[in-house]
Design a protein around this motif. Structure first.
Motif, PDB file in Angstrom:
ATOM      1  N   ASP A 126       0.798  -1.156  -0.100  1.00 44.58           N
ATOM      2  CA  ASP A 126       0.011   0.018   0.002  1.00 44.58           C
ATOM      3  C   ASP A 126       0.858   1.140  -0.064  1.00 44.58           C
ATOM      4  OD1 ASP A 126      -2.327  -1.396   0.042  1.00 44.58           O
ATOM      5  OD2 ASP A 126      -2.366  -1.493   2.247  1.00 44.58           O
TER       6      ASP A 126
ATOM      7  N   TYR B 216       3.079   4.100  -7.859  1.00 49.44           N
ATOM      8  CA  TYR B 216       2.329   3.555  -6.772  1.00 49.44           C
ATOM      9  C   TYR B 216       1.931   2.246  -7.329  1.00 49.44           C
ATOM     10  CZ  TYR B 216       2.086   7.922  -4.471  1.00 49.44           C
ATOM     11  OH  TYR B 216       2.301   8.947  -3.700  1.00 49.44           O
TER      12      TYR B 216
ATOM     13  N   ARG C 169       0.262  -0.958  -5.186  1.00 46.17           N
ATOM     14  CA  ARG C 169      -1.166  -1.407  -4.700  1.00 46.17           C
ATOM     15  C   ARG C 169      -2.103  -0.554  -4.299  1.00 46.17           C
ATOM     16  NH1 ARG C 169      -2.392  -6.178  -2.555  1.00 46.17           N
ATOM     17  NH2 ARG C 169      -0.159  -6.959  -2.472  1.00 46.17           N
ATOM     18  N   SER C 170      -1.762   0.572  -3.962  1.00 44.65           N
ATOM     19  CA  SER C 170      -2.711   1.812  -3.808  1.00 44.65           C
ATOM     20  C   SER C 170      -2.002   3.153  -3.872  1.00 44.65           C
ATOM     21  CB  SER C 170      -3.484   1.548  -2.443  1.00 44.65           C
ATOM     22  OG  SER C 170      -2.356   1.674  -1.326  1.00 44.65           O
TER      23      SER C 170
ATOM     24  N   GLU D 142      -7.040   7.163  -1.589  1.00 41.46           N
ATOM     25  CA  GLU D 142      -7.586   6.576  -0.463  1.00 41.46           C
ATOM     26  C   GLU D 142      -8.162   7.613   0.628  1.00 41.46           C
ATOM     27  OE1 GLU D 142      -8.238   3.506  -0.711  1.00 41.46           O
ATOM     28  OE2 GLU D 142      -7.189   3.712  -2.761  1.00 41.46           O
TER      29      GLU D 142
ATOM     30  N   SER E   3      -3.216   0.157  -8.561  1.00 40.77           N
ATOM     31  CA  SER E   3      -3.460   1.270  -7.773  1.00 40.77           C
ATOM     32  C   SER E   3      -4.676   2.134  -8.661  1.00 40.77           C
ATOM     33  CB  SER E   3      -2.360   2.160  -7.583  1.00 40.77           C
ATOM     34  OG  SER E   3      -1.737   2.900  -8.518  1.00 40.77           O
ATOM     35  N   THR E   4      -5.404   2.846  -7.891  1.00 42.58           N
ATOM     36  CA  THR E   4      -6.393   3.829  -8.619  1.00 42.58           C
ATOM     37  C   THR E   4      -5.614   5.010  -8.358  1.00 42.58           C
ATOM     38  OG1 THR E   4      -8.349   2.548  -8.118  1.00 42.58           O
ATOM     39  CG2 THR E   4      -8.561   4.801  -8.653  1.00 42.58           C
TER      40      THR E   4
END
Length: 458
Positions: A78, A340, A342-343, A348, A391-392
């Motif tokens: 993350d 990035y 995973r996230s 977030e 990731s977004t």
């Protein structure tokens, strides 16, 4: 309109001569892609595994997005974005609990390396307010002088012109660069809004100019100057402030900040360095990503009749990936990031503000579409790329937020610059203080040797 027609006739036509020269250029400038591997070229200044080539050291910001095992295997984690060693998300939550805006506090932290106490923050905000003014008649003589075609270019021209109003423009002592940085940090939102108002005027809309208020934060002043009635809700101002905090910096290797390092290493002036960073940020691969997301979502709304039908939505996203829909790029914009894994921590922390604003603006149906595209699109991409994580990007949602705030798309990238100049300024001062060398990577020439041919023998 006469000027515009003459301008187009003189400069914008692609003539047969230009097309012929373009064909000649293509014939003589092709480089076989296999040569990049043969010469071990770090394309994009990245290693084969996607990690950036280490080119410098910084104390300003750090991205944590993966762990590396003993056998050099990358394990996605993350993401965390640290500003001067502090998780950027805590700047958002910490200020929210105490009911204050956070961007000015963040800019202070990036520039000076420590969180300000109450007195320091008040003094800093007072300095910014005192600098938030342009030279007499600057709007009329500079911003309105030529019809704005793109706000980023208009802002660059304005920044370079401010050089002419500075008696110490070429002085790169730290105290003078700090003074210049604070002045530009203060005036970036003014330049963005005034450039937009000029853009509107040249398209036949009413012109209204509001003077920034010294007691307002950067986010509040942006909305105050933008809107004809100068009104905004607390949630609107707070959401925009959070966006500024999350875009203030993203490590020394992002394209516009690295550009700032490169240009600063030459010893040039502050106005040129910031203008160069602006030029980099303007690119759709960097600062213009959220505009591409908005265009993509508009295309999906046009071609998918029932947004809640996940099957049809997935089919259309598949067509986009197959280069059979939207712009033919094969990309679902806003999903995935260069660093990035995973996230994206910025995305977030931004989610809750997106949800709150969507509720206030009665846009929950639009938000549901974004969430479905995010979920289905990530599943499709991870399957195609054989990846376990994706990731977004914060830009996936930032465009929706700006639209709900009533910001025109022309202001999306300028708003990015309003935030990122705080990071650019911190990195510029770090580059100057480090006494580093002129940044000059090596390019291998793959053109063969040949003799000069006299004119009569060609």
């Amino acid at each position: 309109m006469i000027w515009k027609e003459n301008h187009e006739n003189a400069y914008c036509e692609i003539t047969p001569a230009i097309l012929a020269l373009k064909e000649q250029w293509e014939k003589e400038n092709y480089i076989d892609p296999r040569l990049y591997r043969e010469y071990n070229v770090k394309r994009g200044l990245r290693d084969e595994d996607g990690r950036g080539v280490l080119t410098g050291l910084t104390r300003v910001a750090e991205i944590q997005s993966y762990n590396v095992t003993e056998d050099e295997h990358i394990v996605p984690t993350d993401g965390v974005l640290y500003y001067r060693g502090i998780d950027c998300r805590k700047l958002v939550t910490g200020s929210e609990v105490r009911g204050r805006f956070a961007f000015e506090e963040t800019a202070y932290l990036l520039l000076f390396g420590q969180l300000p106490d109450q007195a320091q923050l008040e003094d800093f905000c007072g300095q910014l307010a005192s600098y938030r003014t342009l030279p007499t008649n600057f709007f009329r003589d500079i911003i309105m002088k030529a019809p704005p075609q793109d706000l980023m270019n208009t802002m660059q021209r304005a920044i370079l012109t401010l050089y002419c109003y500075d008696d110490k423009a070429n002085d790169i002592s730290l105290e003078n660069v700090l003074r210049q940085s604070l002045q530009l940090l203060s005036n970036m939102p003014v330049l963005a809004i005034y450039a937009y108002q000029a853009w509107r005027y040249y398209r036949g809309e009413s012109l209204f100019i509001h003077v920034p208020q010294p007691e307002l934060s950067t986010a509040e002043n942006f909305l105050y100057m933008l809107r004809e009635d100068r009104r905004y809700t607390p949630l609107e101002a707070r959401t925009l402030d959070v966006a500024l905090v999350l875009h203030a910096d993203n490590g020394g290797g992002n394209n516009s900040t690295f550009t700032n390092h490169v240009v600063t290493s030459s010893g040039t002036d502050t106005y040129s360095a910031i203008s160069a960073s602006m030029a980099s940020l303007k690119g759709p691969r960097h600062g213009g990503a959220n505009s591409k997301v908005m265009a993509m979502m508009a295309d999906i709304k046009e071609h998918v009749e029932d947004w809640e039908d996940e099957g049809r939505l997935g089919d259309y996203l598949t067509r986009i990936l197959d280069r059979d829909a939207f712009d033919g790029s094969g990309l679902i914009y806003g999903l995935g990031h260069a660093v990035y894994t995973r996230s994206d921590p910025r995305c977030e922390v931004f989610r809750q503000y997106v949800k709150n604003l969507a509720a206030e603006k009665a846009r929950n149906k639009d938000l549901a579409l974004y969430e479905n595209v995010e979920r289905i699109g990530k599943e499709l991409l991870m399957k195609r790329r054989n990846r376990s994580a994706l990731s977004t990007n914060i830009d996936f949602y930032s465009g929706l937020v700006y639209e709900m705030l009533g910001l025109p798309m022309e202001l999306y990238t300028p708003l990015f610059a309003v935030a990122r100049i705080s990071g650019w300024s911190a990195h510029r001062m770090e580059e100057l203080s480090g006494g580093g060398k002129l940044i000059r990577p090596r390019y291998e020439c793959v053109e063969g040797r040949r003799d000069y041919i006299p004119m009569e023998e060609r």
